[in-house]
Enzyme design. Sequence first.
Site, PDB file in Angstrom:
ATOM      1  N   GLY A 200       0.907  -1.042   0.055  1.00 15.58           N
ATOM      2  CA  GLY A 200      -0.004   0.025   0.175  1.00 15.58           C
ATOM      3  C   GLY A 200       0.963   1.214  -0.011  1.00 15.58           C
ATOM      4  CG  ASN A 201      -0.090   4.627  -1.500  1.00 12.56           C
ATOM      5  OD1 ASN A 201      -0.941   5.446  -0.671  1.00 12.56           O
ATOM      6  ND2 ASN A 201      -0.472   4.098  -2.523  1.00 12.56           N
TER       7      ASN A 201
END
Length: 392
Positions: A200-201
Amino acid sequence: MLLGVTGGIAAYKACILARRLVEAGAHVRVVMTRAATRFVGPDTFAALTGGPAYTDPFEEPGAVLHVRLAREADLAIVAPATANVLAKLAHGMADDLLTATLLEATCPLVLAPAMHTGMWEHPATRANVEALAARGARLVGPEAGPLAAGDEGPGRMAEPEEILRVAEEVAASGRDLAGVRVVVTAGPTWEPIDPVRFIGNRSSGRMGVAVAKEAFDRGADVTLVLGPGTVEPPPGPRVVRVETAEEMRRAVLEAAEGADAVVMAAAVADFRPEAPAPSKLKKELGPPEVRLVPTPDILAELGAERRARVLVGFAAETDDALEAARPKLAAKGLDLLVVNEVGRPGTGFGAETNRAAILAADGTEEPLRDRTKAELARAICDRLAALLRPSP
Ligand code: CTP
């Protein structure tokens, strides 16, 4: 409609304004400063508006009154606005119910100053008024005429009819996206490695959520395609929850059918694990080899469709932000590209303010330094409204 009344003799004219607003169909909430109550009683406003006139931030036990009042307001008017309240608003002070409410509020603000000529012309007041106008507040008056203590000169509050006319104009112009269908994406995507792990980020979704809220407040029909783990969506827009880039792609393409604009504020993962494991990977088996493959570039796909639709992309850049971003405008077929500088303290993902710029297909570049996400959302919607306005 939030009507703020501060301590000046013109407070008696605010009663007439309250009545005119109610006659015009507005649902009026009055907030008075302590000083205002020395000129007119709260009961007068309560009788005129059919609701309480508030003065005390702690008036409703258990409720955060200034937050509730701020969220309920579609437009705020301060009439009369004393030199003191202008100074407080210009500097973000929040030491009473009215200033706390206005600091929290994101709706348009109309200010009707009233004070003695010396106060109005003082460089400090001039600077405060300029700062407020630069932030989008609309000033009405003051006019020249008789003042308190038998004096004459500029400083007299504009007449209630004039304040009402300006308020109606601001309220109407505030709905410049009425009838427009907008799709906004926000947040990260999570690309599964196995059923419990993902790539993810750090995107919080705040930027896209701010755009969705602003567009909705300005009358647009908004679909918000929202990634996982993000801030709460605002009330109003239709929300479609997604997790992966592929899910976001499907939701966006479906919502984009017939939309007038798509704003891709989401931080879509560029890569995903090629073959997510169907069950949880065991530590004993050692570090897994995760082969990554590109995700679909949703924005590029929309740009290639060449529909009569405004397309807004975002670019998060760490170095030479504008230089790095310029080629993306043409490459992805965008009308606008919002360039965000990330990687410095106080900017980008999760931060409250952005150092940003809006690049447009017509070659214009609008630098927007140290803006809150709400302010940046407003600038983006201003550009959307200009692009979608039918040419005369
Ligand atoms: N975007 C998208 N689909 C992807 C990746 C990105 O629609 N699979 C959109 C984002 O929502 C954003 C813009 O494209 O509006 C970002 O473009 P991108 O080329 O990914 O730029 P950055 O990630 O900012 O930069 P870089 O290419 O340098 O990684």
